[in-house]
Design an enzyme around this catalytic site. Sequence first.
Site, PDB file in Angstrom:
ATOM      1  N   PHE A   1      -3.746  -1.557   4.137  1.00 23.54           N
ATOM      2  CA  PHE A   1      -4.535  -0.340   3.936  1.00 23.54           C
ATOM      3  C   PHE A   1      -5.296  -0.448   2.613  1.00 23.54           C
ATOM      4  O   PHE A   1      -4.711  -0.745   1.569  1.00 23.54           O
ATOM      5  CB  PHE A   1      -3.631   0.890   3.879  1.00 23.54           C
ATOM      6  CG  PHE A   1      -3.145   1.368   5.219  1.00 23.54           C
ATOM      7  CD1 PHE A   1      -3.828   2.358   5.909  1.00 23.54           C
ATOM      8  CD2 PHE A   1      -2.003   0.823   5.788  1.00 23.54           C
ATOM      9  CE1 PHE A   1      -3.379   2.806   7.145  1.00 23.54           C
ATOM     10  CE2 PHE A   1      -1.544   1.260   7.018  1.00 23.54           C
ATOM     11  CZ  PHE A   1      -2.235   2.254   7.701  1.00 23.54           C
ATOM     12  N   ASP A   2      -6.585  -0.191   2.683  1.00 26.04           N
ATOM     13  CA  ASP A   2      -7.427  -0.092   1.490  1.00 26.04           C
ATOM     14  C   ASP A   2      -7.664   1.395   1.252  1.00 26.04           C
ATOM     15  O   ASP A   2      -8.506   2.016   1.889  1.00 26.04           O
ATOM     16  CB  ASP A   2      -8.746  -0.832   1.730  1.00 26.04           C
ATOM     17  CG  ASP A   2      -9.741  -0.643   0.585  1.00 26.04           C
ATOM     18  OD1 ASP A   2      -9.381  -0.017  -0.436  1.00 26.04           O
ATOM     19  OD2 ASP A   2     -10.886  -1.129   0.720  1.00 26.04           O
TER      20      ASP A   2
ATOM     21  N   GLY B   1      -9.224   3.616  -0.786  1.00 27.23           N
ATOM     22  CA  GLY B   1     -10.255   3.738  -1.812  1.00 27.23           C
ATOM     23  C   GLY B   1     -10.599   5.176  -2.126  1.00 27.23           C
ATOM     24  O   GLY B   1     -10.098   6.116  -1.502  1.00 27.23           O
ATOM     25  N   SER B   2     -11.480   5.345  -3.084  1.00 27.31           N
ATOM     26  CA  SER B   2     -11.852   6.690  -3.522  1.00 27.31           C
ATOM     27  C   SER B   2     -12.750   7.390  -2.507  1.00 27.31           C
ATOM     28  O   SER B   2     -12.736   8.612  -2.399  1.00 27.31           O
ATOM     29  CB  SER B   2     -12.551   6.625  -4.881  1.00 27.31           C
ATOM     30  OG  SER B   2     -13.667   5.758  -4.815  1.00 27.31           O
TER      31      SER B   2
ATOM     32  N   ARG C   1      -9.115   2.811   4.701  1.00 29.88           N
ATOM     33  CA  ARG C   1      -9.441   1.802   5.711  1.00 29.88           C
ATOM     34  C   ARG C   1      -8.181   1.002   6.014  1.00 29.88           C
ATOM     35  O   ARG C   1      -7.362   0.787   5.126  1.00 29.88           O
ATOM     36  CB  ARG C   1     -10.545   0.872   5.197  1.00 29.88           C
ATOM     37  CG  ARG C   1     -11.736   1.630   4.625  1.00 29.88           C
ATOM     38  CD  ARG C   1     -12.574   0.792   3.692  1.00 29.88           C
ATOM     39  NE  ARG C   1     -13.510   1.622   2.948  1.00 29.88           N
ATOM     40  CZ  ARG C   1     -13.273   2.130   1.745  1.00 29.88           C
ATOM     41  NH1 ARG C   1     -12.123   1.896   1.142  1.00 29.88           N
ATOM     42  NH2 ARG C   1     -14.172   2.872   1.144  1.00 29.88           N
TER      43      ARG C   1
ATOM     44  N   GLU D   1      -7.536  -6.648  -7.572  1.00 31.25           N
ATOM     45  CA  GLU D   1      -8.520  -6.329  -6.538  1.00 31.25           C
ATOM     46  C   GLU D   1      -9.699  -7.294  -6.591  1.00 31.25           C
ATOM     47  O   GLU D   1     -10.155  -7.809  -5.569  1.00 31.25           O
ATOM     48  CB  GLU D   1      -9.001  -4.884  -6.728  1.00 31.25           C
ATOM     49  CG  GLU D   1      -9.984  -4.400  -5.682  1.00 31.25           C
ATOM     50  CD  GLU D   1     -10.453  -2.978  -5.939  1.00 31.25           C
ATOM     51  OE1 GLU D   1     -11.399  -2.541  -5.251  1.00 31.25           O
ATOM     52  OE2 GLU D   1      -9.886  -2.294  -6.822  1.00 31.25           O
TER      53      GLU D   1
ATOM     54  N   VAL E   1     -18.603 -12.921  -7.266  1.00 34.30           N
ATOM     55  CA  VAL E   1     -18.518 -11.673  -6.502  1.00 34.30           C
ATOM     56  C   VAL E   1     -18.641 -10.466  -7.430  1.00 34.30           C
ATOM     57  O   VAL E   1     -18.026 -10.442  -8.501  1.00 34.30           O
ATOM     58  CB  VAL E   1     -17.171 -11.599  -5.743  1.00 34.30           C
ATOM     59  CG1 VAL E   1     -16.996 -10.244  -5.086  1.00 34.30           C
ATOM     60  CG2 VAL E   1     -17.077 -12.708  -4.699  1.00 34.30           C
TER      61      VAL E   1
ATOM     62  N   ASP F   1     -18.149  -6.384  -6.733  1.00 35.49           N
ATOM     63  CA  ASP F   1     -17.736  -5.430  -5.711  1.00 35.49           C
ATOM     64  C   ASP F   1     -17.821  -4.018  -6.277  1.00 35.49           C
ATOM     65  O   ASP F   1     -17.075  -3.654  -7.181  1.00 35.49           O
ATOM     66  CB  ASP F   1     -16.297  -5.752  -5.282  1.00 35.49           C
ATOM     67  CG  ASP F   1     -15.829  -4.873  -4.132  1.00 35.49           C
ATOM     68  OD1 ASP F   1     -16.682  -4.450  -3.335  1.00 35.49           O
ATOM     69  OD2 ASP F   1     -14.618  -4.619  -4.035  1.00 35.49           O
TER      70      ASP F   1
ATOM     71  N   SER G   1     -14.485   2.126  -9.220  1.00 40.25           N
ATOM     72  CA  SER G   1     -14.559   1.002 -10.153  1.00 40.25           C
ATOM     73  C   SER G   1     -15.486  -0.063  -9.611  1.00 40.25           C
ATOM     74  O   SER G   1     -15.851  -0.069  -8.428  1.00 40.25           O
ATOM     75  CB  SER G   1     -13.164   0.409 -10.397  1.00 40.25           C
ATOM     76  OG  SER G   1     -12.643  -0.141  -9.199  1.00 40.25           O
TER      77      SER G   1
END
Length: 482
Positions: free
Chosen positions: A83-84, A86-87, A91, A203, A228, A230, A235
């Site tokens: 599971f991601d 995020g803010s 996902r 991350e 990369v 992201d 962040s």
Amino acid sequence: MDLESTKMLKHSGRHSPPPESFADKIYQFRGAFLMVALPLLLVTLILYVRPSASSNESIEDYALTHRKISPDRIPSESFAVIFDAGSSGSRVHVFRFDRNLDLVHIGKDLEVFLQLKPGLSAYAQYPQQAAESLISLLDKAESVVPLEFRSMTPVRVGATAGLRALEGDASDKILQAVRDLLKQRSTLKSEPNAVAVLDGNQEGAFQWVTINYLLGKLGRDYSDTVGVVDLGGGSVQMAYAISETSAAKAPKKVPDGEDPYVKEMFLRGRKYYLYVHSYLRYGLLAARAESLKQSDDSGNPCILAGYDGSYKYGGKSFNASSSPSGSSLNECKSIARKALKVDESPCTHMKCTFGGIWNGGGGDGQKNLFVASFFFDRAAEAGFADPKSPVAKVRPVDFEDAAKKACQTKLEDAKSTYPHVEDGNLPYLCMDLVYQYTLLVVGFGLDPFQQITLVKQVKYHDSLVEAAWPLGSAIEAVSSIR
């Protein structure tokens, strides 16, 4: 022997043979020497060329080094559920690996990917509701994993910058509620430390591993890998491989509470020195809050003309009204610089990005740059990247050109001009694009005309895989239980 005999020997011209030299001994035993040396030489050559034999050796190396069971007991396949959190949303990714930890199909795709909004941080005061928001994703992910594999399939929940930004113990309460949910509802393998706020540098490193793994870059020289950037909601991470010489010059002193600038990683028989830094509170959604703090009573020049409302982030609310004269590109650029604190923190190193942070020294590992997440989303919504394509070649100046158009657009015309932008994001389109340009050029120091690759998915064999950190986490999770 008597004295007379001794005299006769001395005068006969015969002498004792001289001692053998080391070279003579080697020559004498050359046969035995070759029998031992040749097999050793062959083994050395095999080990030397082996790392380049497979694009997945990096993962296999890790599994063999850290395995907990013997090779003959390694399962023929395994799954991981990541599971991601995020803010901007939650996902879930489900991956399936063969015994060599090469990705294999789940149905017609190489991963199952689902998402929903809002993210866990939107439930700052309601931890139980935060956990329950993941139920639909969890149920779908679990249904994908065959019954006989569920008890040995690791599930991880990595919360990112959105939860990091919450005040007090709100983050801890949400994480505990998620742990309880997994324990009570899921049959997947869940460890207490598998639900946590993901360290920003971790991350960034996972993201770098993911993209280079999918591109088949791991195992090559650092100069052949890609860098990369992201851009998440809370962040932004930058990660790229640097030379050993540059790594040795890395500042020993880092900002309070931050990890070292350089992370050493051994991947596919090669050691990498990875420059990685996570900039908390500089993600796109967090940057909106910072930009709105610069507003005065007359409104904010980054907000599209005709909008009068408020913006909520991290449990706080900010006034988000447009200026009477509408949005202005140049005035918004000034606000973006302030949001990045470009002129506030002195650089005490040879070269910095922003906030006084060392930039890693640049070099070949950064020359081929892949930028992900909100960079791709806004470019597609603004019309200079094809939303149907998994990658797009653009330049930082393209964000500025798109910002010029957006900043001249009134809110009442925005929906017809930008049909792919969600209603809640329309008032901030000028602000977002200006910030992204400023972040790349002023913050990270890129040439405005340097070509960069926007990436949402990467083609791996015959399928597309999300270019996101969960794959790197899945590789580590599956490797750690072998």
